[in-house]
Design a protein around this motif. Structure first.
Motif, PDB file in Angstrom:
ATOM      1  N   PHE A 155     -19.017  10.448  48.080  1.00 18.01           N
ATOM      2  CA  PHE A 155     -17.884  11.100  47.438  1.00 18.01           C
ATOM      3  C   PHE A 155     -17.144  10.069  46.587  1.00 18.01           C
ATOM      4  CE2 PHE A 155     -16.931   9.883  51.786  1.00 18.01           C
ATOM      5  CZ  PHE A 155     -15.836   9.037  51.634  1.00 18.01           C
ATOM      6  N   LEU A 156     -16.261  10.534  45.751  1.00 18.85           N
ATOM      7  CA  LEU A 156     -15.597   9.690  44.758  1.00 18.85           C
ATOM      8  C   LEU A 156     -14.216   9.270  45.253  1.00 18.85           C
ATOM      9  CD1 LEU A 156     -16.089   8.549  41.899  1.00 18.85           C
ATOM     10  CD2 LEU A 156     -14.835  10.531  41.009  1.00 18.85           C
ATOM     11  N   VAL A 157     -13.893   8.011  45.034  1.00 22.15           N
ATOM     12  CA  VAL A 157     -12.555   7.471  45.271  1.00 22.15           C
ATOM     13  C   VAL A 157     -12.100   6.812  43.966  1.00 22.15           C
ATOM     14  CG1 VAL A 157     -11.113   5.928  46.626  1.00 22.15           C
ATOM     15  CG2 VAL A 157     -13.074   7.042  47.700  1.00 22.15           C
ATOM     16  N   VAL A 158     -11.002   7.283  43.416  1.00 20.04           N
ATOM     17  CA  VAL A 158     -10.484   6.730  42.161  1.00 20.04           C
ATOM     18  C   VAL A 158      -9.039   6.306  42.368  1.00 20.04           C
ATOM     19  CG1 VAL A 158     -12.024   8.059  40.694  1.00 20.04           C
ATOM     20  CG2 VAL A 158      -9.825   9.025  41.342  1.00 20.04           C
ATOM     21  N   GLY A 159      -8.629   5.321  41.598  1.00 23.67           N
ATOM     22  CA  GLY A 159      -7.258   4.850  41.715  1.00 23.67           C
ATOM     23  C   GLY A 159      -6.842   4.049  40.509  1.00 23.67           C
ATOM     24  N   ALA A 160      -5.552   3.902  40.339  1.00 25.25           N
ATOM     25  CA  ALA A 160      -4.993   3.131  39.229  1.00 25.25           C
ATOM     26  C   ALA A 160      -3.616   2.636  39.624  1.00 25.25           C
ATOM     27  CB  ALA A 160      -4.913   3.975  37.954  1.00 25.25           C
ATOM     28  N   ASP A 161      -3.238   1.508  39.069  1.00 24.52           N
ATOM     29  CA  ASP A 161      -1.876   0.987  39.247  1.00 24.52           C
ATOM     30  C   ASP A 161      -1.507   0.191  38.014  1.00 24.52           C
ATOM     31  OD1 ASP A 161      -2.229  -2.075  39.761  1.00 24.52           O
ATOM     32  OD2 ASP A 161      -3.713  -1.113  41.040  1.00 24.52           O
ATOM     33  N   ALA A 162      -0.228   0.049  37.779  1.00 21.87           N
ATOM     34  CA  ALA A 162       0.244  -0.703  36.610  1.00 21.87           C
ATOM     35  C   ALA A 162       1.655  -1.200  36.865  1.00 21.87           C
ATOM     36  CB  ALA A 162       0.212   0.166  35.355  1.00 21.87           C
ATOM     37  N   GLN A 163       1.965  -2.345  36.298  1.00 16.64           N
ATOM     38  CA  GLN A 163       3.312  -2.920  36.327  1.00 16.64           C
ATOM     39  C   GLN A 163       3.698  -3.278  34.903  1.00 16.64           C
ATOM     40  OE1 GLN A 163       3.760  -2.132  40.101  1.00 16.64           O
ATOM     41  NE2 GLN A 163       5.379  -3.338  39.146  1.00 16.64           N
ATOM     42  N   LEU A 164       4.872  -2.876  34.475  1.00 21.12           N
ATOM     43  CA  LEU A 164       5.358  -3.091  33.116  1.00 21.12           C
ATOM     44  C   LEU A 164       6.692  -3.811  33.158  1.00 21.12           C
ATOM     45  CD1 LEU A 164       5.363  -2.595  30.026  1.00 21.12           C
ATOM     46  CD2 LEU A 164       6.486  -0.393  30.511  1.00 21.12           C
ATOM     47  N   ARG A 165       6.767  -4.931  32.483  1.00 23.32           N
ATOM     48  CA  ARG A 165       8.031  -5.654  32.368  1.00 23.32           C
ATOM     49  C   ARG A 165       8.901  -4.982  31.317  1.00 23.32           C
ATOM     50  NH1 ARG A 165       8.247 -10.611  34.900  1.00 23.32           N
ATOM     51  NH2 ARG A 165       6.239 -11.360  35.717  1.00 23.32           N
ATOM     52  N   VAL A 166      10.138  -4.756  31.668  1.00 27.60           N
ATOM     53  CA  VAL A 166      11.099  -4.113  30.780  1.00 27.60           C
ATOM     54  C   VAL A 166      12.191  -5.132  30.470  1.00 27.60           C
ATOM     55  CG1 VAL A 166      12.672  -2.192  30.450  1.00 27.60           C
ATOM     56  CG2 VAL A 166      10.605  -1.885  31.827  1.00 27.60           C
ATOM     57  N   GLY A 167      12.156  -5.655  29.274  1.00 30.01           N
ATOM     58  CA  GLY A 167      13.113  -6.693  28.923  1.00 30.01           C
ATOM     59  C   GLY A 167      12.804  -7.977  29.667  1.00 30.01           C
ATOM     60  N   GLU A 168      13.816  -8.815  29.826  1.00 30.69           N
ATOM     61  CA  GLU A 168      13.634 -10.084  30.493  1.00 30.69           C
ATOM     62  C   GLU A 168      13.902  -9.997  31.987  1.00 30.69           C
ATOM     63  OE1 GLU A 168      12.446 -12.778  29.120  1.00 30.69           O
ATOM     64  OE2 GLU A 168      12.255 -11.742  27.194  1.00 30.69           O
ATOM     65  N   LYS A 169      14.553  -8.893  32.439  1.00 22.41           N
ATOM     66  CA  LYS A 169      15.001  -8.845  33.829  1.00 22.41           C
ATOM     67  C   LYS A 169      14.419  -7.696  34.641  1.00 22.41           C
ATOM     68  CE  LYS A 169      19.478 -11.032  32.902  1.00 22.41           C
ATOM     69  NZ  LYS A 169      20.953 -10.914  33.084  1.00 22.41           N
ATOM     70  N   GLY A 170      13.803  -6.736  33.992  1.00 23.04           N
ATOM     71  CA  GLY A 170      13.377  -5.545  34.709  1.00 23.04           C
ATOM     72  C   GLY A 170      11.873  -5.382  34.768  1.00 23.04           C
ATOM     73  N   GLU A 171      11.437  -4.578  35.709  1.00 19.07           N
ATOM     74  CA  GLU A 171      10.034  -4.244  35.850  1.00 19.07           C
ATOM     75  C   GLU A 171       9.913  -2.886  36.525  1.00 19.07           C
ATOM     76  OE1 GLU A 171       6.009  -5.865  38.121  1.00 19.07           O
ATOM     77  OE2 GLU A 171       7.533  -7.278  37.428  1.00 19.07           O
ATOM     78  N   ILE A 172       8.994  -2.076  36.022  1.00 22.71           N
ATOM     79  CA  ILE A 172       8.703  -0.793  36.637  1.00 22.71           C
ATOM     80  C   ILE A 172       7.196  -0.714  36.859  1.00 22.71           C
ATOM     81  CG2 ILE A 172      10.687   0.402  35.641  1.00 22.71           C
ATOM     82  CD1 ILE A 172       8.815   1.604  33.556  1.00 22.71           C
ATOM     83  N   GLY A 173       6.802   0.091  37.818  1.00 20.78           N
ATOM     84  CA  GLY A 173       5.382   0.201  38.103  1.00 20.78           C
ATOM     85  C   GLY A 173       5.075   1.415  38.943  1.00 20.78           C
ATOM     86  N   GLY A 174       3.800   1.650  39.126  1.00 24.03           N
ATOM     87  CA  GLY A 174       3.373   2.778  39.930  1.00 24.03           C
ATOM     88  C   GLY A 174       1.909   2.666  40.282  1.00 24.03           C
ATOM     89  N   SER A 175       1.467   3.505  41.200  1.00 23.75           N
ATOM     90  CA  SER A 175       0.073   3.515  41.619  1.00 23.75           C
ATOM     91  C   SER A 175      -0.300   4.918  42.051  1.00 23.75           C
ATOM     92  CB  SER A 175      -0.163   2.530  42.772  1.00 23.75           C
ATOM     93  OG  SER A 175       0.530   2.955  43.927  1.00 23.75           O
ATOM     94  N   TYR A 176      -1.601   5.190  41.976  1.00 20.16           N
ATOM     95  CA  TYR A 176      -2.117   6.488  42.415  1.00 20.16           C
ATOM     96  C   TYR A 176      -3.538   6.292  42.909  1.00 20.16           C
ATOM     97  CZ  TYR A 176      -3.984  11.227  42.348  1.00 20.16           C
ATOM     98  OH  TYR A 176      -4.576  12.407  42.708  1.00 20.16           O
ATOM     99  N   VAL A 177      -3.886   6.966  43.996  1.00 23.93           N
ATOM    100  CA  VAL A 177      -5.240   6.915  44.528  1.00 23.93           C
ATOM    101  C   VAL A 177      -5.613   8.292  45.046  1.00 23.93           C
ATOM    102  CG1 VAL A 177      -4.473   6.201  46.828  1.00 23.93           C
ATOM    103  CG2 VAL A 177      -6.800   5.699  46.086  1.00 23.93           C
TER     104      VAL A 177
END
Length: 836
Positions: A181-203
């Motif tokens: 069977f299939l297992v898929v996933g992704a994640d990412a982190q994005l820097r926002v400006g010099e002080k911030g960061e947002i991110g997420g993941s899914y599987v």
């Protein structure tokens, strides 16, 4: 047979016959074995260091073979992976037990899928992890060659220097034996400006018998130079307790069945400066939140704040508050707060005065528990004479559910530890504390702490610690803590009981390559039930040039508890003085005693004997012999014997390099008289098994002229099996087969070649199978060939005979590489111009 001084490693691993990785800058695309989570999806942060991870609740740790893509630049870091397999992940956490061995709750573990980590948990909030240290295979741990149980290369204490409990967490994969069977996933982190960061993941794990889906999001922000904030939310959707594959025994999930959904969130704030330190944590999870890789278990609520304020160089104020909630039915809760001051009276003497308050409602379960460090049964047990019942290398048969045919997979840790008090009992205590620390010299320091209740339930606590630096490489240390009244290291409350925690020992390397360790420690400090004394020594002695002796000794004495005493002794002798000879012998003997007060006798002994001898007969001939033997003797049932002997000869035409040949004989014996039944437990209806096999093979390469390459293989196997049943029934079976294979390759040009190959697998009673194919190869650089081929017909042969030959029908890729010490010398013309 490997080259002189060659080493086996595990870089570029792949369970398939293909591993490809293409890199560009910090990004790469790969197909092969990889780890999600801490490897392909390394958590990031806004320069938080070790303060807090961006993605903790939503981390997904898997080890599998598949396609992975990692992208990274100055602002974005992301991963995408896809796995098609029939694997099921299991995470187990075992209390520290010295160097082991550590057995698992399942057999048939996929080789190479294990992830071994040392976990330290907060003694007051054990569902919170203080630190995690990954261990490396062959560097920090190894495996018993037959049972597959994990052996650490160094001693693992039960508590750290702050008396936080230490455990070994092992994450591994099991093959369900079902359709892929299939297992898929992704994640990412994005820097926002010099002080911030947002991110997420899914599987999305599309396991038809244990569906799992998870998503998470996180945000981080640096509020100042020394201040940071992290927030994260995660949601899981999983199928639980509907078949033998997805069974859970934890309180949060054991009463649920079918598809369940749960949420979790956390917020962390930290500040660190010269004068003020502040850490704040708040986290909560629903009972149905089901991510075994998350440190916040399902059905928990954890909140804490700690601060230190240094008013002057000699005066410091501190305060701490915490709340722990069990959000499961009949769950308990605990509130605790403390405050005090620390005064540096002199350069050597420091005093500590404080106040502590505890309010607790007793719940039905302990907040966190681990499995036994010696597996379900202890020792080597299970089916088919392979030392199952705790193997981490794929040994043993996984028990099957007779109704569904699915394997019975034990997921997670059982949690059946409870307080001795009635559920709902309310306890409270207020205490005063005084402590002192004295540094007598640069080498010697001592400290102590006393707590006495002033209101509410009785509670007394005494803690002592001492350190002495003998010399540069030697240190004496000791930690002792005793609690009476309301007691319980790790947060489990017992009224009117005692709990002792002891760690006394020596850490030294007083002789080159020698380490001595001795620790007296308490195990399962819930109510002072289990007290262990453990000591051991490891030495490496250079007797003379080319002759080295390794010795080990370890003993664990359980004064009172649920496991037996154990003793391990061993030695290894390595010889390399003569350039024509190389030898090694290793002997280990382990004794595990019976557990007092139990109706069954769990005592067993194991003996492991290994030897290897290699002899360079001439410039062209080399002889190698080696043997692995493991014997397990049970007091209450029959014994298990496993032996594997190999002897081989290698020929290399060093003058003309036209002929290379290898011949080998192997004998395998597996004998199990323990009377195991299908579940891995001894019973009157179980069966005894004996299996033996003789295997011979010969391989040769002939290079008669520049364009022609001819290779051949002949291998044969004779195997006899006997099954003895409790009703005196006996079944004898035998098997024999011969494999013949060959390949002819012709160099069309200096860089291209073509080849034809054929194999025949001849079994008994006239059973014959054939494989024929063609291939095209390309010389990529000196001594590196890549070939692509296709078998028009094929078969799946015996692994002991086919080796690395691909005999199944269909397309295949073959990669060959020959190298020496000049490989990375870029100026060498041989490696710039393949023709030369």
């Amino acid at each position: 047979m490997y080259g002189d001084a060659s080493l086996r490693g595990f870089d570029a691993r792949s369970a398939e016959r293909l591993y490809v990785r293409v890199d560009k800058d910090r990004s790469y695309l790969l197909y092969g074995d990889f780890q999600t989570g801490d490897n392909i999806a390394t958590q990031t942060g806004v320069d938080f260091g070790t303060q807090a991870g961006q993605r903790v609740l939503g981390t997904y740790n898997r080890t599998a073979t598949g396609l992975g893509w990692h992208f990274e630049n100055a602002r974005v870091r992301g991963n995408v992976f896809a796995i098609e397999d029939s694997l099921r992940q299991v995470i187990e956490e075992l209390p520290a037990a010295g160097s082991g061995p550590y057995g698992l709750r399942n057999n048939a573990v996929l080789e190479g899928s294990e992830r071994v980590e040392v976990v330290v948990r907060d003694r007051n909030q054990p569902s919170r992890i203080v630190s995690v240290r990954p261990l490396g295979r062959l560097v920090d741990y190894s495996f018993e060659p037959f049972s597959g149980r994990i052996l650490l290369n160094s001693f693992l204490p039960s508590f750290d220097s702050d008396l936080n409990p230490v455990s070994l967490r092992i994450t591994y994969e099991l093959d369900q034996g079902t359709e892929k069977f299939l297992v898929v996933g992704a994640d990412a982190q994005l820097r926002v400006g010099e002080k911030g960061e947002i991110g997420g993941s899914y599987v999305d794990d599309r396991n038809p018998f244990a569906a799992f889906e998870m998503g998470s999001a996180n945000v981080g922000y640096t509020l100042g130079v020394n201040t940071w904030l992290v927030a994260e939310a995660a949601r899981t959707r999983s199928e639980v307790n509907t078949n033998s594959v997805n069974q859970y025994g934890t309180p949060a999930l054991q009463g649920l069945s079918g598809l369940v959904e749960g949420n979790a969130w956390r917020v962390e704030l930290g500040h660190a400066s010269k004068d003020v330190d502040l850490k704040l944590f708040a986290g909560q999870s629903d009972p149905a939140f089901n991510n075994p890789a998350s440190p916040l278990y399902g059905g928990r609520g954890e909140y804490s704040v700690t601060t230190h304020w240094r008013l002057t160089d000699r005066f410091e104020l501190y305060a701490e508050g915490l709340r722990s909630e069990d959000r499961n039915p009949d769950g308990g809760e605990r509130d605790a707060a403390s405050a005090g001051t620390r005064v540096k009276v002199t350069d050597k003497l420091t005093l500590d005065f404080g106040y502590r308050a505890i309010r607790e409602t007793v719940g039905a379960y302990y907040t966190w528990a681990t499995s036994s460090g010696y597996g379900n049964i202890g020792g080597l047990s299970g089916g088919y004479a392979t030392g199952s019942g705790g193997g981490a290398l794929g040994y043993g048969q996984q028990p099957l559910d007779p109704l569904t045919g699915l394997p019975i997979i034990s997921s997670g840790n059982p949690n059946d530890v409870s307080s001795g008090l009635p559920v709902g009992t309310e306890l409270s205590s207020d205490m005063l504390r005084i402590g002192a620390g004295y540094r007598a010299s640069d080498r010697f320091s001592i400290g102590g702490e006393v707590e006495q209740d002033i209101h509410g339930e009785d509670r007394n606590r005494l803690a002592l610690g001492v350190d002495y630096q003998l010399r540069e490489r030697s240190r004496l240390y000791g930690r002792y803590e005793k609690q009476t009244g309301i007691s319980g290291v790790n947060g489990l409350t017992q009224d009117g009981r005692e709990a002792d925690t002891v760690a006394l020992g020596v850490d030294t390397s007083f002789i080159k390559d020698t380490q001595l360790f001795s620790e007296y420690r308490l195990r399962d400090a819930i109510a002072g039930r289990d007290i262990q004394a453990a000591s051991g020594m490891r030495n490496r002695w250079d007797l003379r040039e080319g002759l080295r002796l390794d010795t080990t000794l370890e003993h664990t004495n359980v004064i009172s508890g649920s496991i037996g005493d154990s003793t391990g002794i061993g030695f290894a002798l390595d010889y390399s003085a003569n350039p024509l000879w190389r030898g090694n012998v290793r002997l280990e003997h382990r004794i595990s005693d019976d557990v007092a007060g139990t109706p069954t006798n769990e005592a067993y002994n194991t003996t492991l004997l290994q030897f290897l001898a290699a002899r360079k007969l001439s410039r062209d001939w080399t002889l190698l012999a080696r043997n692995y033997l493991l014997r397990t003797e049970y007091d209450a049932r029959g014994d298990v014997l496993q032996d594997r002997f190999q002897i081989g000869a290698a020929y290399r035409d060093t003058d003309t390099n036209r002929v290379n040949a290898l011949a080998r004989y192997e004998y395998k014996l597996e004998k199990d008289e323990s009377g195991m039944d299908g579940t891995g437990f001894g019973s009157d209806t179980g069966q005894d098994i004996r299996s033996s096999a003789h295997i011979v093979s010969a391989h040769a390469d002939w290079h008669p002229s520049r364009p022609w390459w001819l290779t051949g293989r002949v291998a044969a196997k004779w195997q006899q099996d006997s099954f003895f049943y409790a009703d005196t029934g006996r079944v004898d079976d035998d098997f024999n087969a011969v494999l013949l294979s060959g390949r002819i390759v012709y160099d069309i040009t200096e860089n291209w070649d073509i080849g034809v190959l054929g194999s025949t697998f001849r079994g008994q009673d006239g059973a014959n199978q054939y494989a024929f194919g063609v291939e095209v190869g390309r010389l990529l650089r000196q001594n590196l060939w890549l070939s692509v081929g296709y078998n028009g017909t094929g078969f799946r042969g015996d692994d002991d005979l086919t080796g690395y030959e691909y005999t199944q029908q269909g397309a295949f890729v073959r990669l060959r590489f020959k190298f020496d010490e000049d490989l990375f010398r870029r100026e060498d013309a041989r490696y710039r111009d393949p023709v030369r």
